[in-house]
Motif scaffolding. Structure first.
Motif, short mmCIF file in Angstrom:
data_model
loop_
_atom_site.label_atom_id
_atom_site.label_comp_id
_atom_site.label_asym_id
_atom_site.label_seq_id
_atom_site.Cartn_x
_atom_site.Cartn_y
_atom_site.Cartn_z
N GLY A 1 -28.14 -23.13 -23.29
CA GLY A 1 -28.74 -21.89 -22.78
C GLY A 1 -28.39 -21.59 -21.34
N GLN A 2 -27.27 -22.14 -20.86
CA GLN A 2 -26.87 -21.93 -19.47
C GLN A 2 -25.38 -22.24 -19.34
OE1 GLN A 2 -28.36 -25.41 -16.96
NE2 GLN A 2 -29.47 -25.71 -18.88
N LEU A 3 -24.72 -21.63 -18.38
CA LEU A 3 -23.32 -21.95 -18.12
C LEU A 3 -23.21 -23.39 -17.65
CD1 LEU A 3 -22.07 -18.79 -16.16
CD2 LEU A 3 -21.97 -19.22 -18.63
N ASN A 4 -22.29 -24.13 -18.25
CA ASN A 4 -22.11 -25.52 -17.85
C ASN A 4 -21.08 -25.62 -16.71
OD1 ASN A 4 -19.45 -25.65 -19.02
ND2 ASN A 4 -20.40 -25.96 -21.03
N HIS A 5 -20.76 -26.83 -16.31
CA HIS A 5 -19.85 -27.03 -15.18
C HIS A 5 -18.43 -27.37 -15.63
CE1 HIS A 5 -22.83 -26.49 -12.07
NE2 HIS A 5 -23.66 -27.25 -12.77
N HIS A 6 -18.15 -27.12 -16.90
CA HIS A 6 -16.78 -27.26 -17.39
C HIS A 6 -16.14 -25.90 -17.61
CE1 HIS A 6 -17.00 -31.58 -17.64
NE2 HIS A 6 -18.18 -31.47 -18.25
N VAL A 7 -16.79 -24.88 -17.04
CA VAL A 7 -16.23 -23.53 -17.02
C VAL A 7 -16.34 -22.98 -15.61
CG1 VAL A 7 -16.79 -23.04 -19.44
CG2 VAL A 7 -18.45 -22.45 -17.65
N VAL A 8 -15.48 -22.03 -15.31
CA VAL A 8 -15.56 -21.31 -14.04
C VAL A 8 -15.83 -19.85 -14.34
CG1 VAL A 8 -14.18 -22.78 -12.54
CG2 VAL A 8 -13.02 -21.19 -14.08
N THR A 9 -16.47 -19.16 -13.41
CA THR A 9 -16.76 -17.74 -13.59
C THR A 9 -15.64 -16.88 -13.01
OG1 THR A 9 -17.91 -17.41 -11.49
CG2 THR A 9 -19.22 -18.22 -13.37
N VAL B 1 -13.12 -17.77 -9.73
CA VAL B 1 -11.66 -17.66 -9.80
C VAL B 1 -11.14 -16.60 -8.84
CG1 VAL B 1 -9.73 -17.01 -11.30
CG2 VAL B 1 -11.49 -18.56 -12.14
N MET B 2 -11.77 -15.44 -8.80
CA MET B 2 -11.26 -14.34 -7.98
C MET B 2 -11.52 -14.58 -6.48
SD MET B 2 -9.76 -12.64 -10.26
CE MET B 2 -9.32 -10.99 -9.67
N ASN B 3 -12.53 -15.37 -6.16
CA ASN B 3 -12.71 -15.77 -4.76
C ASN B 3 -11.45 -16.46 -4.24
OD1 ASN B 3 -15.35 -14.85 -4.51
ND2 ASN B 3 -16.28 -16.82 -5.02
N GLY B 4 -10.87 -17.30 -5.10
CA GLY B 4 -9.68 -18.02 -4.71
C GLY B 4 -8.46 -17.15 -4.52
N ALA B 5 -8.51 -15.92 -5.05
CA ALA B 5 -7.40 -14.97 -4.89
C ALA B 5 -7.66 -13.98 -3.77
CB ALA B 5 -7.17 -14.23 -6.21
N GLY B 6 -8.69 -14.25 -2.96
CA GLY B 6 -8.95 -13.41 -1.80
C GLY B 6 -9.84 -12.22 -2.06
N ALA C 1 -4.46 -14.32 -9.51
CA ALA C 1 -5.31 -15.49 -9.29
C ALA C 1 -4.77 -16.70 -10.05
CB ALA C 1 -6.73 -15.18 -9.74
N LYS C 2 -5.28 -17.85 -9.72
CA LYS C 2 -4.91 -19.09 -10.42
C LYS C 2 -6.14 -19.63 -11.14
CE LYS C 2 -3.05 -23.75 -9.71
NZ LYS C 2 -2.18 -23.67 -10.90
N TYR C 3 -6.03 -19.74 -12.44
CA TYR C 3 -7.13 -20.33 -13.21
C TYR C 3 -7.02 -21.84 -13.11
CZ TYR C 3 -10.30 -21.24 -17.11
OH TYR C 3 -11.34 -21.68 -17.89
N PRO C 4 -8.09 -22.53 -12.69
CA PRO C 4 -7.97 -23.96 -12.37
C PRO C 4 -8.09 -24.88 -13.57
CG PRO C 4 -10.18 -23.21 -11.89
CD PRO C 4 -9.42 -21.99 -12.36
N GLU C 5 -7.50 -26.06 -13.43
CA GLU C 5 -7.70 -27.13 -14.41
C GLU C 5 -8.93 -27.95 -14.05
OE1 GLU C 5 -4.17 -29.45 -14.76
OE2 GLU C 5 -2.95 -27.77 -15.49
N THR C 6 -9.22 -28.03 -12.75
CA THR C 6 -10.44 -28.70 -12.28
C THR C 6 -11.11 -27.82 -11.24
OG1 THR C 6 -9.28 -29.88 -10.50
CG2 THR C 6 -9.44 -30.98 -12.65
N PHE C 7 -12.43 -27.97 -11.11
CA PHE C 7 -13.17 -27.19 -10.12
C PHE C 7 -14.40 -27.99 -9.72
CE2 PHE C 7 -16.12 -23.86 -8.70
CZ PHE C 7 -15.29 -23.12 -7.85
N ILE D 1 -12.00 -28.36 -16.31
CA ILE D 1 -12.34 -27.01 -16.75
C ILE D 1 -11.68 -26.69 -18.08
CG2 ILE D 1 -12.18 -24.55 -16.15
CD1 ILE D 1 -14.14 -26.20 -14.42
N GLN D 2 -12.44 -26.08 -18.99
CA GLN D 2 -11.90 -25.67 -20.28
C GLN D 2 -10.72 -24.72 -20.08
OE1 GLN D 2 -12.90 -26.43 -23.39
NE2 GLN D 2 -14.99 -27.19 -23.23
N PRO D 3 -9.64 -24.90 -20.82
CA PRO D 3 -8.51 -23.96 -20.72
C PRO D 3 -8.92 -22.57 -21.18
CG PRO D 3 -7.85 -26.00 -21.83
CD PRO D 3 -9.35 -26.03 -21.73
N LEU D 4 -8.25 -21.57 -20.64
CA LEU D 4 -8.51 -20.18 -21.05
C LEU D 4 -8.30 -20.01 -22.55
CD1 LEU D 4 -6.88 -17.87 -18.34
CD2 LEU D 4 -9.27 -17.93 -19.01
N GLU D 5 -9.16 -19.22 -23.18
CA GLU D 5 -9.02 -18.91 -24.60
C GLU D 5 -8.46 -17.51 -24.83
OE1 GLU D 5 -9.68 -20.79 -27.30
OE2 GLU D 5 -10.53 -22.55 -26.29
#
Length: 535
Positions: free
Chosen positions: A106-114, A118-123, A417-423, A428-432
């Motif tokens: 019932g909550q976002l876990n820590h093996h995903v990024v929002t 991700v977009m913070n990392g792209a400025g 942006a760069k989608y991370p493997e770890t965060f 981190i789960q790969p993109l689907e």
């Protein structure tokens, strides 16, 4: 002479170089409506005036096959993370089933990024306004999942400050009635846009591209709107939901939105025929639909306010606007809907649409929110980008299937942006999903895997033109959605090889994402809760 040759070479090279140098990251706004049916906008067949959303469609691209997850929380989890909701920890809604059920926390876990992380990392300057509904009660907030600015409701359920469930948080601080940073008399649909523009002002000041996630709670129940807007529609629905459904279907055909070979499914026999209702019942149902129409009318007005605000700030042309809905039309809690309150439609009332009108909202499909037949998972999908979509594409339909899971991949593509493997130390789960950016210009989407659904044991898989689908009480059915998107001609027995392959693909996905039998999972949870309470 050499200097002249170098100078000539430079100027010959300059025209090719200039666009690349001039290119910059676009601003991005993702707008999510709540419980809006496929046929509820003018540009998708509705009679409700939605001139501002229609203008987005006319100036951009309309997806004919944009899909959601069939329900609120899973769609939001999928949109925010770019993976399926089960992988993000929200395979159902907000109940936490415990550590033994990781897909149902019932909550976002820590093996995903929002998308914000991700977009913070792209400025990007990241912000969200509106309905959160991905784990506030469990300590998951916009401000600790990447959003630099936010005005959010934990789970919706209100439109006015005096509403029973009204609760707001501004950048992590709860808004109280004497809080001077929020207008005293607000209506959520307007408030989300107002603060979205305020946050954009901050991005402009900082000279950063912005990514705004604008998550409306409209037109979710309890349906509430200003009386003057309800009055615009009162009396216009006395013709009934059956006729409205037929009229929307005919308009969709005229627009070219749907294929003429897609026949309108028979009406749900459980819904009473309009002609069988008393005059008093017809008047009540008319008022319920008038309130719903007013909520959508105000939603559209807010889109106009947003566009005007972007133009005023000089950022409209460089902004990608993507509009979708979180599930199909809402038939909760049943046939009659709800019509409670001294003055239905006001801040103290509790109005639900009812199943007859929900069927019209899902035209031309059948089934509703919760379900994985087309009515439950089909959404309007509009994208506008003045500086990025060729003028020749303006007003065009895009028939390639798209899904909420594709939004993260699309934002990564748009923003470089760069989608991370770890965060933060977590894998981190790969993109689907797949980037939808190619479809903006009429190019094919590169999709590596089919699209999948599971909600409350309702299930489906879409691979090319073939869709395998079943309600939890049904056997699998197979449809060719290019010829039969209204799901009337089951091909399961006629295409055994395709059916077998797709069943195997679904079963493999179901295990991979950690989905569980809904009835057993929830029975375990409720039995556990009873045991804890000594019942």
């Amino acid at each position: 002479m050499i200097t002249n040759y170098l100078r000539l070479a430079f100027f010959l090279f300059l025209p090719a170089l200039t666009p690349a140098l001039a290119q910059k990251k676009p601003n991005i706004i993702v707008i999510l409506a709540d419980d809006l049916g496929y046929a509820d906008l003018g540009c998708y067949g509705s009679e409700i005036p939605t001139p501002n959303l229609d203008a987005l469609a006319k100036g951009g691209v309309r997806f004919t096959n944009f899909y959601n997850t069939a329900r609120c929380c899973p769609t939001r989890a999928t949109l925010l993370t770019g993976v399926y909701a089960h992988q993000a920890g929200i395979g159902h809604m907000m109940d936490d089933k415990g550590a033994d059920h990781p897909s149902y926390r019932g909550q976002l876990n820590h093996h995903v990024v929002t998308i914000a992380e991700v977009m913070n990392g792209a400025g990007y300057f990241t912000a969200m306004t509106g309905k959160w509904h991905v784990g506030h009660q469990h300590g998951v907030y916009p401000w600790n999942r990447g959003f630099k600015r936010s005005l959010n409701a934990p789970a919706g359920g209100f439109y006015y400050a005096e509403g029973q469930n009204a609760k707001l948080f501004l950048n992590g601080e709860e808004v109280t009635t004497n809080y001077d940073k929020v207008p005293k008399d607000w209506y959520t649909t307007d408030l989300w846009t107002d603060f979205g523009l305020r946050f954009i002002d901050e991005a402009v000041t900082e000279k950063k591209p912005f990514m705004l996630y604008l998550a409306h709670n409209a037109p979710h129940f309890p349906l509430q709107a200003p009386e003057e807007d309800i009055a615009r529609f009162r009396g216009k629905y006395l013709k009934g939901y059956e006729q409205l459904r037929q009229e929307r279907y005919q308009k969709q055909l005229k627009l070219g939105l749907i294929d003429p070979s897609w026949k309108l499914p028979p009406r749900n026999p459980n819904i009473p025929r309009w002609e069988s209702l008393s005059d008093a019942e017809k008047k009540q149902y008319d008022d319920m639909m008038a309130i719903y129409a007013a909520v959508i009318y105000r939603l559209d007005k807010s889109i106009g306010d947003l566009v005007a605000g972007l133009k005023k700030r000089g950022v409209f042309d460089d902004t990608v606007i993507l509009f979708v809905s979180d599930n199909g039309g809402n038939a909760e809690p049943g046939i009659e809907g709800k019509y409670d309150g001294d003055k239905p439609g006001d801040a103290k009332s509790n109005v639900f649409l009812g199943q007859g009108w929900a069927e019209a909202a899902c035209t031309p499909f059948w089934a509703y929110k919760h379900h994985t037949h087309e009515g439950g998972i089909s959404s309007p999908g509009i994208v506008l980008w003045p500086n990025g979509i060729p003028a020749a594409r303006n007003g065009k339909f895009e028939k390639e299937p798209a899904h909420i899971v594709d939004i993260m991949a699309t934002l990564v593509d748009l923003g470089g942006a760069k989608y991370p493997e770890t965060f933060d130390g977590n894998n981190i789960q790969p993109l689907e999903g797949a980037s939808l950016k190619p479809a903006f210009t009429g190019k094919p989407i590169t999709r590596k895997a089919p699209i999948f659904w599971e909600h409350e044991n309702n299930r489906a898989i879409l691979d090319g033109k073939w869709k395998l689908v079943a309600e939890k009480t049904e056997k699998w059915q197979l449809y060719d959605i290019e010829k039969d998107r209204t799901e009337l001609n089951d091909q399961f027995d006629k295409q055994p090889a395709i059916a077998k392959k797709m069943v195997e693909q679904y079963e493999s996905w179901y295990k991979r994402v950690g989905a569980e039998d809904y009835d057993k999972t929830f029975k375990w949870f409720y039995d556990y809760e009873k045991a804890k309470a000594g019942k």
